[in-house]
Design an enzyme around this catalytic site. Structure first.
Site: not given
Ligand code: ADP
Length: 588
Positions: A149-151, A153, A155, A407-408, A411, A483
């Site tokens: 998934p995106p984010g 790590g 890259t 309501h809340e 829950h 809900d």
């Molecule tokens: P992806 O390429 O999977 O979409 P990125 O590598 O661009 O994600 O991650 C975005 C940012 O998240 C990085 O620039 C870094 O700052 C942080 N990050 C991601 N993975 C890690 C990790 N394992 N440890 C520390 N920071 C991380």
């Protein structure tokens, strides 16, 4: 440059030495060429000096330039204006990071030791490519796919690998390859791989990173879907992935010259052709849609190794939190390991980049209230902002405010009664995005499966709001819509996916095209719909009974909400326990 990687992975002795030796050879080659050039110039100057001739030969004179110069200049400029854009479109669109530029090493990759271990193995093969090929007869790994998934790590890891290996890192996003000119995409891909080979030959190795590789490597792209003709960009990628062994232009030229010469020479005096060594390149492709990739790209010799980047576990999140929190200004209270563990719990399902972003958002909240350090409260606010949105200052009418609070509170009361393993985090009647109020509750432990009774409890909690409205207001509002939608979804999963409602038939196995989701499939069948209906009715009955039996808890929570707007963590349980011990029965 010694050898942390090797000790980590106990790999072939001297692996880094291969890259260093190749770099040294390239450096010496450059020096030799420069020396040869200087020697020719020096010899020329020496010869002109001792023969007392002018340094420049007599036929070099610029007289005619004075006459035709300006006209020539205009022609040249016009030519450049026409040619430069075309030259630019065929250039490799990469960004080059030299060793040290990325400022990231494997020590900065937190929370996923298994991934680091896997990557170190690949890296060691890359660094020891020569020993691996010449001594062990292996074919070095050329391409690796980072999937996830995106984010998560991908890259970041690739940059760390380049930082650790001390080789150039050529970063390119797939979209940068695409061009409106026919054939230019292929040309840019070729240019990128050419740049990679050149960098690898000059520095002993190079890592190329292609972000979102599915944009050029998906099956559709191969069929000419992106307007690049039948050959397609996938074919180009395939060809380029095999290109690292092909000789350089210089070697090819020298080979042709030697061949021409050999035709004149007797067999005993034939010159030997030079061979260039393969470029030591590692290509990393990153994608979050590996399934879309053309299967030909995943065959041996291409992206034959795939590394999956998952969301971090609880321990992983804790490590990432420690790493980033130590770099950001925070209240000393947040150094308490208990607090940090709690934060790791709260960030279940977060990717590393989301955690980093959450801490930045907390700093923004700290600034907003005039502080210069984030506190636990800032973190909680940041979490709500991230997950649900910013609070919107709207004025409810007193009756509406009471209805939403009721309501809340419904829950929360049911969640407290049924969800013994659940932590009540936030109870709020502040409008955020489309939500008029909310109850945020999570598991106390990180879990990946749910039992039948836990799912039933979740549906009961979802029904708690409606039950409280009926019990205390004698009417229901449109606020129950969300809900019921989430309860229906869960019930449909129980019926059609988890075999929890009398039938073991899986609706997941039925393929009705991409659009038909599970809920549509289950509700589309009479039996499925009846089973969902019965689960929802039963949960609603249970919730109604619980609310009726513990009306004082619901009322205490409702009143606390009306006066405070928002209750966080212990404030919720304090209100509930206060009501339980006092046995208070408030005004309905
Ligand atoms: P992806 O390429 O999977 O979409 P990125 O590598 O661009 O994600 O991650 C975005 C940012 O998240 C990085 O620039 C870094 O700052 C942080 N990050 C991601 N993975 C890690 C990790 N394992 N440890 C520390 N920071 C991380």
């Amino acid at each position: 440059m010694e050898l942390k990687l090797l000790s980590r992975a106990q790999l072939v002795e001297g692996s880094r030495a291969d890259v260093a030796a190749a770099r040294e050879r390239a450096r010496l080659r450059r020096l030799r060429r420069l020396l040869a050039l200087l020697a020719v110039v020096a010899a020329w100057l020496w010869w002109r000096t001792i023969t007392q001739a002018p340094v420049l030969p007599r036929w070099v004179h610029f007289g005619w330039l004075g006459t035709f110069g300006p006209a020539l200049l205009i022609v040249v400029l016009l030519g450049l204006v026409l040619a430069v854009p075309l030259v630019g479109t065929g250039r490799s669109p990469h960004v080059l990071y030299r060793p040290g530029d990325t400022g990231v090493t494997l020590d900065d990759v937190k929370g996923s030791p298994v991934l680091v271990e896997e990557v170190v193995k690949t890296l060691n093969l890359f660094l020891a490519y020569r020993s691996f090929r010449e001594q062990m007869g292996g074919t070095p790994r050329r391409a690796v796919l980072f999937e996830g998934p995106p984010g998560t790590g991908k890259t970041h890891m690739a940059k760390a690998m380049a930082g650790e290996a001390g080789v150039p890192f050529l970063f390119v996003s797939s979209s940068a390859f695409q061009s409106m000119y026919y054939g230019q995409t292929n040309r840019r891909i070729r240019a990128f791989f050419r740049a990679l080979r050149r960098a690898a030959r000059a520095e002993g190795g190079a890592i190329g990173f292609i972000e979102e590789i599915d944009a050029i490597g998906s099956t559709r792209a191969g069929m000419g879907g992106r307007g690049e003709g039948i050959s397609g960009v996938v074919n180009e990628l395939l060809i380029q992935l095999q290109s690292f062994d092909s000789p350089t232009a210089g070697v090819r030229l020298a080979g042709a010259a030697i061949e021409a010469l050999n035709r004149w020479l007797p067999p005993g005096l034939q010159l030997r052709r030079r061979h260039s060594s393969p470029a030591n390149v590692l290509v990393i492709g990153a994608t979050n849609r590996a399934a879309d990739l053309d299967p030909a790209l995943l065959r041996p010799g291409r992206f034959d190794r795939s590394i999956y980047f998952d969301l971090p576990s609880r321990a992983g999140r804790r490590e990432i939190i420690d790493y980033y929190l130590d770099r950001k200004s925070h209240d000393p209270g947040l150094d308490d390991p208990v607090r940090r563990d709690a934060l790791a719990d709260l960030t279940f399902g977060y990717s590393p980049v989301m955690i980093e972003h959450l801490l930045d958002e907390a700093l923004v909240w700290a600034l907003r209230r005039g502080g210069d350090q984030m506190t636990w409260e800032d973190l909680n606010r940041a979490k709500m902002t991230e997950e649900i949105g910013l609070p919107q200052p709207v004025e409810y009418t007193p009756a509406e405010r009471r209805a939403i609070a009721t309501h809340e509170a419904g829950h929360a009361a049911v969640a407290w009664l049924v969800g013994k393993g659940r932590r009540l985090e936030v109870l709020s009647i502040v409008k955020r995005g489309p939500a008029l109020g909310l109850l945020a509750h999570t598991e106390t432990e990180e879990r990946f499966t749910r039992t039948h009774s836990e799912l039933r409890a979740l549906i009961q909690i979802a029904m708690g709001g409606m039950a409280a409205e009926e019990e205390l207001l004698g009417d229901t509002t449109s606020g129950v819509g969300g809900d019921l939608a989430s309860a229906t979804k869960m019930a449909a999963q129980m019926v059609g996916s988890f075999g929890m409602a009398g039938s073991l038939v899986s609706f997941d196995a039925v393929s009705l095209g991409r659009e038909a989701n599970l809920v549509a499939k289950v509700l589309g069948s009479d039996d499925g719909r009846a089973a969902v209906e019965s689960i929802l009715e039963e949960a609603k009955g249970d919730a109604r009974r619980m609310v009726a039996e513990h009306l004082h808890i619901v009322q205490a929570l409702r009143d606390a909400l009306i006066s405070n707007d928002e209750l966080v963590g212990s404030q919720i349980t304090d209100a509930i326990e206060g009501a339980v011990t006092a046995g208070v029965v408030g005004m309905p």
